[in-house]
Design a protein around this motif. Structure first.
Motif, short mmCIF file in Angstrom:
data_model
loop_
_atom_site.label_atom_id
_atom_site.label_comp_id
_atom_site.label_asym_id
_atom_site.label_seq_id
_atom_site.Cartn_x
_atom_site.Cartn_y
_atom_site.Cartn_z
N GLY A 9 0.87 -1.09 0.05
CA GLY A 9 0.04 0.07 -0.07
C GLY A 9 0.79 1.48 0.02
N GLY A 10 0.30 2.39 -0.09
CA GLY A 10 0.88 3.51 -0.35
C GLY A 10 0.06 4.82 -0.73
N LEU A 11 0.62 5.70 -1.20
CA LEU A 11 0.05 6.96 -1.60
C LEU A 11 0.47 7.02 -3.22
CD1 LEU A 11 -1.34 9.42 -1.22
CD2 LEU A 11 0.86 10.77 -0.94
N VAL A 12 -0.58 7.46 -3.94
CA VAL A 12 -0.41 7.27 -5.37
C VAL A 12 -1.43 8.43 -5.82
CG1 VAL A 12 -2.01 5.29 -5.71
CG2 VAL A 12 -0.32 5.91 -7.39
N GLN A 13 -1.20 8.95 -7.13
CA GLN A 13 -2.08 10.08 -7.58
C GLN A 13 -3.18 9.17 -8.57
OE1 GLN A 13 0.22 12.47 -10.02
NE2 GLN A 13 0.13 13.93 -8.58
N GLY A 14 -4.32 9.44 -8.63
CA GLY A 14 -5.27 9.12 -9.52
C GLY A 14 -4.84 8.74 -10.71
N GLY A 15 -5.26 7.51 -11.32
CA GLY A 15 -4.85 6.89 -12.46
C GLY A 15 -3.41 6.19 -12.43
N GLY A 16 -2.97 6.13 -11.28
CA GLY A 16 -1.75 5.30 -11.16
C GLY A 16 -1.89 3.85 -10.71
N SER A 17 -1.09 3.13 -10.29
CA SER A 17 -1.08 1.78 -10.06
C SER A 17 -0.45 1.46 -8.97
CB SER A 17 -0.52 0.90 -11.13
OG SER A 17 -1.32 1.24 -12.49
N LEU A 18 -0.91 0.48 -8.01
CA LEU A 18 -0.27 -0.20 -7.23
C LEU A 18 -0.69 -1.75 -7.05
CD1 LEU A 18 -1.27 1.82 -3.96
CD2 LEU A 18 1.03 1.71 -4.95
N ARG A 19 0.43 -2.39 -6.56
CA ARG A 19 0.25 -3.74 -6.35
C ARG A 19 0.61 -4.40 -4.90
NH1 ARG A 19 2.98 -9.18 -9.04
NH2 ARG A 19 5.03 -8.53 -7.89
N LEU A 20 -0.65 -4.82 -4.39
CA LEU A 20 -0.75 -5.31 -3.01
C LEU A 20 -0.22 -6.86 -3.05
CD1 LEU A 20 -4.00 -3.85 -1.84
CD2 LEU A 20 -1.61 -2.86 -1.77
N LYS A 86 -8.75 5.52 -8.48
CA LYS A 86 -9.51 6.65 -8.30
C LYS A 86 -9.45 6.79 -6.84
CE LYS A 86 -12.51 4.74 -11.66
NZ LYS A 86 -14.06 4.40 -12.06
N PRO A 87 -9.74 8.28 -6.52
CA PRO A 87 -9.65 8.56 -5.12
C PRO A 87 -10.62 7.71 -4.34
CG PRO A 87 -9.67 10.48 -6.46
CD PRO A 87 -9.92 9.44 -7.53
N GLY A 115 -3.92 -5.45 7.20
CA GLY A 115 -4.36 -4.40 6.50
C GLY A 115 -3.33 -3.43 5.84
N THR A 116 -3.51 -2.84 4.65
CA THR A 116 -2.50 -2.13 4.27
C THR A 116 -3.10 -0.62 3.70
OG1 THR A 116 -0.51 -1.71 2.81
CG2 THR A 116 -2.20 -3.18 2.12
N GLN A 117 -2.69 0.52 4.06
CA GLN A 117 -3.44 1.48 3.57
C GLN A 117 -3.04 1.95 2.20
OE1 GLN A 117 -5.68 3.80 5.47
NE2 GLN A 117 -5.78 4.58 3.41
N VAL A 118 -4.23 2.06 1.33
CA VAL A 118 -4.20 2.45 0.35
C VAL A 118 -4.84 4.13 0.05
CG1 VAL A 118 -4.69 2.19 -2.38
CG2 VAL A 118 -3.88 0.41 -1.18
N THR A 119 -4.00 5.20 -0.34
CA THR A 119 -4.43 6.40 -0.54
C THR A 119 -4.41 6.92 -2.00
OG1 THR A 119 -4.16 6.98 1.87
CG2 THR A 119 -4.58 8.76 0.33
N VAL A 120 -5.24 7.45 -2.51
CA VAL A 120 -5.26 7.80 -3.94
C VAL A 120 -5.82 9.37 -3.89
CG1 VAL A 120 -6.24 7.20 -6.32
CG2 VAL A 120 -6.03 5.60 -4.81
N SER A 121 -4.76 10.33 -4.41
CA SER A 121 -5.18 11.44 -4.48
C SER A 121 -5.72 11.88 -5.88
CB SER A 121 -3.75 12.37 -4.31
OG SER A 121 -2.87 11.98 -5.20
N SER A 122 -6.44 13.10 -5.79
CA SER A 122 -6.96 13.63 -6.90
C SER A 122 -5.82 14.16 -7.97
CB SER A 122 -7.95 14.76 -6.74
OG SER A 122 -8.93 14.17 -5.82
#
Length: 122
Positions: A9-20, A86-87, A115-122
């Protein structure tokens, strides 16, 4: 005995990707049902994606086409590839394993990771 450890998890901008990832000990993913669930503040925990012992997958309508769940039996690990974030995807994401036949409802018996936090910014 049973431990599930999520990461990625982590902080990512909208449209970005993460792999948990979720690595298990004390229980075999390959013979059970494994799901990714998420819980946003003020909302109920909901199924995001699940995989059965036979490899069948289920996705929430809100993530279909954007998220992909996979399992690597040799590693006893499941992954959640999240694209086009998406946010509204912002939440704590949890890994869960349960017996086949339990169903996907978050309130049913099973083992949970921390749990792992996913935060998607605008």
């Amino acid at each position: 005995q049973v431990q599930l450890v999520e990461s990625g998890g982590g902080l990512v901008q909208g449209g970005g990707s993460l792999r948990l990832s979720c690595a298990a000990s004390g229980i075999r993913f390959s013979v059970n049902a494994v799901g990714w669930y998420r819980q946003a503040p003020g909302k109920q925990r909901e199924l995001v994606a699940g995989i059965t012992s036979g490899g069948g997958t289920k996705y929430a309508d809100s993530v279909k086409g954007r998220f992909t769940m996979s399992r690597v039996n040799a590693e006893n690990t499941v992954y959640l590839q999240m694209n086009s974030l998406k946010p509204e995807d912002t939440a704590v994401y949890y890994c869960n394993v349960r017996r086949m036949g339990t169903g996907w409802d978050a309130t049913q018996p099973g083992y949970w990771g921390q749990g792992t936090q996913v935060t998607v910014s605008s």
